[in-house]
Design a protein around this motif. Structure first.
Motif, PDB file in Angstrom:
ATOM      1  N   ASP A  82      55.510 -13.368  15.363  1.00 58.86           N
ATOM      2  CA  ASP A  82      55.569 -14.571  14.537  1.00 58.86           C
ATOM      3  C   ASP A  82      54.201 -15.231  14.414  1.00 58.86           C
ATOM      4  N   ALA A  83      53.215 -14.480  13.928  1.00 57.34           N
ATOM      5  CA  ALA A  83      51.873 -15.033  13.771  1.00 57.34           C
ATOM      6  C   ALA A  83      51.912 -16.272  12.886  1.00 57.34           C
ATOM      7  N   CYS A  84      51.274 -17.335  13.352  1.00 53.17           N
ATOM      8  CA  CYS A  84      51.208 -18.612  12.622  1.00 53.17           C
ATOM      9  C   CYS A  84      52.594 -19.181  12.319  1.00 53.17           C
ATOM     10  N   GLN A  85      53.603 -18.756  13.053  1.00 53.31           N
ATOM     11  CA  GLN A  85      54.977 -19.241  12.887  1.00 53.31           C
ATOM     12  C   GLN A  85      55.505 -19.008  11.466  1.00 53.31           C
ATOM     13  N   ALA A  86      54.915 -18.061  10.757  1.00 55.94           N
ATOM     14  CA  ALA A  86      55.278 -17.847   9.352  1.00 55.94           C
ATOM     15  C   ALA A  86      56.707 -17.358   9.197  1.00 55.94           C
ATOM     16  N   ALA A  87      57.179 -16.500  10.109  1.00 54.53           N
ATOM     17  CA  ALA A  87      58.529 -15.938   9.990  1.00 54.53           C
ATOM     18  C   ALA A  87      59.590 -16.967  10.374  1.00 54.53           C
ATOM     19  N   THR A  88      59.432 -17.594  11.554  1.00 51.05           N
ATOM     20  CA  THR A  88      60.432 -18.581  11.967  1.00 51.05           C
ATOM     21  C   THR A  88      60.428 -19.804  11.052  1.00 51.05           C
ATOM     22  N   ASN A  89      59.291 -20.098  10.423  1.00 51.59           N
ATOM     23  CA  ASN A  89      59.260 -21.241   9.498  1.00 51.59           C
ATOM     24  C   ASN A  89      60.089 -20.986   8.243  1.00 51.59           C
ATOM     25  N   VAL A  90      60.322 -19.723   7.900  1.00 49.99           N
ATOM     26  CA  VAL A  90      61.258 -19.433   6.804  1.00 49.99           C
ATOM     27  C   VAL A  90      62.654 -19.925   7.180  1.00 49.99           C
ATOM     28  N   ILE A  91      63.072 -19.638   8.405  1.00 50.66           N
ATOM     29  CA  ILE A  91      64.399 -20.067   8.866  1.00 50.66           C
ATOM     30  C   ILE A  91      64.464 -21.592   8.937  1.00 50.66           C
ATOM     31  N   ARG A  92      63.430 -22.211   9.503  1.00 55.63           N
ATOM     32  CA  ARG A  92      63.417 -23.675   9.581  1.00 55.63           C
ATOM     33  C   ARG A  92      63.484 -24.285   8.181  1.00 55.63           C
ATOM     34  N   HIS A  93      62.757 -23.685   7.246  1.00 59.12           N
ATOM     35  CA  HIS A  93      62.750 -24.192   5.876  1.00 59.12           C
ATOM     36  C   HIS A  93      64.151 -24.121   5.262  1.00 59.12           C
ATOM     37  N   LEU A  94      64.831 -23.005   5.433  1.00 56.34           N
ATOM     38  CA  LEU A  94      66.176 -22.855   4.857  1.00 56.34           C
ATOM     39  C   LEU A  94      67.149 -23.861   5.470  1.00 56.34           C
ATOM     40  N   ILE A  95      67.032 -24.072   6.773  1.00 56.25           N
ATOM     41  CA  ILE A  95      67.911 -25.038   7.436  1.00 56.25           C
ATOM     42  C   ILE A  95      67.628 -26.453   6.943  1.00 56.25           C
ATOM     43  N   ASP A  96      66.360 -26.748   6.642  1.00 52.86           N
ATOM     44  CA  ASP A  96      65.972 -28.091   6.198  1.00 52.86           C
ATOM     45  C   ASP A  96      66.399 -28.394   4.761  1.00 52.86           C
ATOM     46  N   VAL A  97      66.276 -27.405   3.867  1.00 59.65           N
ATOM     47  CA  VAL A  97      66.488 -27.690   2.440  1.00 59.65           C
ATOM     48  C   VAL A  97      67.928 -27.428   1.982  1.00 59.65           C
ATOM     49  N   TYR A  98      68.751 -26.804   2.842  1.00 58.07           N
ATOM     50  CA  TYR A  98      70.145 -26.541   2.480  1.00 58.07           C
ATOM     51  C   TYR A  98      71.081 -27.103   3.543  1.00 58.07           C
ATOM     52  N   ASP A  99      72.350 -27.204   3.193  1.00 55.50           N
ATOM     53  CA  ASP A  99      73.359 -27.567   4.183  1.00 55.50           C
ATOM     54  C   ASP A  99      73.531 -26.400   5.149  1.00 55.50           C
ATOM     55  N   ALA A 100      73.445 -26.685   6.431  1.00 58.89           N
ATOM     56  CA  ALA A 100      73.544 -25.631   7.438  1.00 58.89           C
ATOM     57  C   ALA A 100      74.432 -26.106   8.589  1.00 58.89           C
ATOM     58  N   ARG A 101      75.214 -25.181   9.116  1.00 57.44           N
ATOM     59  CA  ARG A 101      76.045 -25.504  10.286  1.00 57.44           C
ATOM     60  C   ARG A 101      75.924 -24.385  11.308  1.00 57.44           C
ATOM     61  N   GLU A 102      75.921 -24.772  12.568  1.00 58.38           N
ATOM     62  CA  GLU A 102      75.792 -23.788  13.640  1.00 58.38           C
ATOM     63  C   GLU A 102      77.059 -22.942  13.747  1.00 58.38           C
ATOM     64  N   VAL A 103      76.891 -21.626  13.866  1.00 55.33           N
ATOM     65  CA  VAL A 103      78.042 -20.728  13.968  1.00 55.33           C
ATOM     66  C   VAL A 103      78.012 -19.880  15.232  1.00 55.33           C
ATOM     67  N   GLY A 104      76.938 -19.939  15.990  1.00 52.36           N
ATOM     68  CA  GLY A 104      76.893 -19.144  17.209  1.00 52.36           C
ATOM     69  C   GLY A 104      75.615 -19.342  17.989  1.00 52.36           C
ATOM     70  N   LYS A 105      75.668 -18.981  19.272  1.00 59.86           N
ATOM     71  CA  LYS A 105      74.503 -19.046  20.145  1.00 59.86           C
ATOM     72  C   LYS A 105      74.467 -17.802  21.024  1.00 59.86           C
ATOM     73  N   ILE A 106      73.276 -17.376  21.355  1.00 59.30           N
ATOM     74  CA  ILE A 106      73.076 -16.371  22.396  1.00 59.30           C
ATOM     75  C   ILE A 106      72.315 -17.081  23.503  1.00 59.30           C
ATOM     76  N   CYS A 107      73.008 -17.372  24.605  1.00 50.22           N
ATOM     77  CA  CYS A 107      72.426 -18.207  25.651  1.00 50.22           C
ATOM     78  C   CYS A 107      71.391 -17.426  26.452  1.00 50.22           C
ATOM     79  N   CYS A 108      70.684 -18.171  27.269  1.00 50.72           N
ATOM     80  CA  CYS A 108      69.459 -17.649  27.880  1.00 50.72           C
ATOM     81  C   CYS A 108      69.703 -16.682  29.021  1.00 50.72           C
ATOM     82  N   ALA A 109      70.851 -16.744  29.678  1.00 50.26           N
ATOM     83  CA  ALA A 109      71.058 -16.043  30.942  1.00 50.26           C
ATOM     84  C   ALA A 109      70.716 -14.558  30.841  1.00 50.26           C
ATOM     85  N   GLY A 110      69.746 -14.142  31.647  1.00 51.32           N
ATOM     86  CA  GLY A 110      69.408 -12.734  31.751  1.00 51.32           C
ATOM     87  C   GLY A 110      68.460 -12.205  30.700  1.00 51.32           C
TER      88      GLY A 110
END
Length: 280
Positions: free
Chosen positions: A10-38
């Motif tokens: 994720d150089a310069c956060q360019a890839a994850t910022n696509v996801i953040r952008h979509l969540i910001d500009v559209y209606d989004a709801r959480e549907v799942g998590k993969i927790c940290c354990a292990g």
């Protein structure tokens, strides 16, 4: 499902910022998590101490999936989190299990990397489809070396019957690690094309123009860097001209072959007509 992971991929956060952008500009709801354990080394992906409404709490690294409503007929699942440190295959299986529960039929992974490319040309975009084991490695796109979780998820998704694609944008390594909106916009445009729907750009064009202006200023203030960028420009332009010439030669060869086939058909048709003509 569109997935991006923070860290090495994720150089310069360019890839994850696509996801953040979509969540910001559209209606989004959480549907799942993969927790940290292990999955995480906490000395690499450290928990964060946060404060909410005056109360402090620890936030552990985890991957979250959201349903994003693009319009009345287009809904996508997006996935974002830090790249896991351990048990990648198990992590991918959990991710794809959630995708199956959400009726996902295609998995698109996003990545960004530093490369020797000039900011004055369109940022290079590499697209891999149908998994890496079946991808062609001919020409300049051949790569062998370390990989990240997007590559593994892409291959596992393909092996499990999902349509799979991986999009990687290259970012000039001489500009440092600040956010690169130009690269985020490049990925967003390609994603829009693949989904067949125009995705909202929001303020990304303004941020991309600002990034370009800052890069131009940096180059003007450094003669050695300006020479380096000109060298990269020459390399890119030369490579593009060679590719265009190769495409033109292929088109010309196809045209010649089609004209020859048409000529032969005309000859065969003429001979047939001559043979059937009344000799009187």
């Amino acid at each position: 499902m569109v997935s991006a992971f923070a860290g090495w991929n994720d150089a310069c956060q360019a890839a994850t910022n696509v996801i953040r952008h979509l969540i910001d500009v559209y209606d989004a709801r959480e549907v799942g998590k993969i927790c940290c354990a292990g999955f995480y080394d906490y000395q690499t992906s450290r928990p964060m101490l946060c404060s909410t409404n005056g109360r402090r709490h620890i936030v552990w690294p985890e991957t979250t999936l959201y349903e994003v409503a693009i319009d009345e007929t287009h809904r996508i699942i997006v996935e974002m989190g830090p790249e896991p440190n351990y048990r990648w295959l198990e992590f991918c299986h959990r991710s794809l299990h959630i995708a199956e529960e959400c009726d996902v039929d295609e998995v698109i992974t996003l990545g960004s990397m530093f490369a020797d490319c000039p900011h004055t040309r369109p940022l290079p975009l590499d697209v891999t489809e149908d998994g890496y084991e079946t991808a062609s490695t001919d020409g300049d796109d051949e790569y062998t070396g370390p990989i990240g979780i997007p590559t593994v998820l892409d291959q596992v998704a393909h092996d499990h019957g999902f349509d799979a694609a991986s999009l990687w944008v290259s970012i000039p390594q001489y500009l440092g690690s600040d956010d690169c909106a130009q690269a985020t916009l490049r990925l967003l445009h390609e994603l829009s094309s693949r989904l067949g729907v125009e995705l909202r750009e929001g303020d990304l064009p303004r941020k991309a123009a600002q990034w370009t202006a800052q890069a131009n200023l940096l180059v003007r203030c450094n003669d050695d860097l300006a020479d380096y960028v000109r060298h990269l420009e020459i390399e890119v332009d030369t490579r593009r001209k060679a590719q265009d010439a190769e495409r033109m030669s292929q088109v010309t060869a196809n045209d010649i072959a089609q004209e020859a086939e048409a000529f032969l058909r005309d000859i065969d048709g003429g001979d047939g007509a001559a043979m059937g003509a009344d000799p009187s």
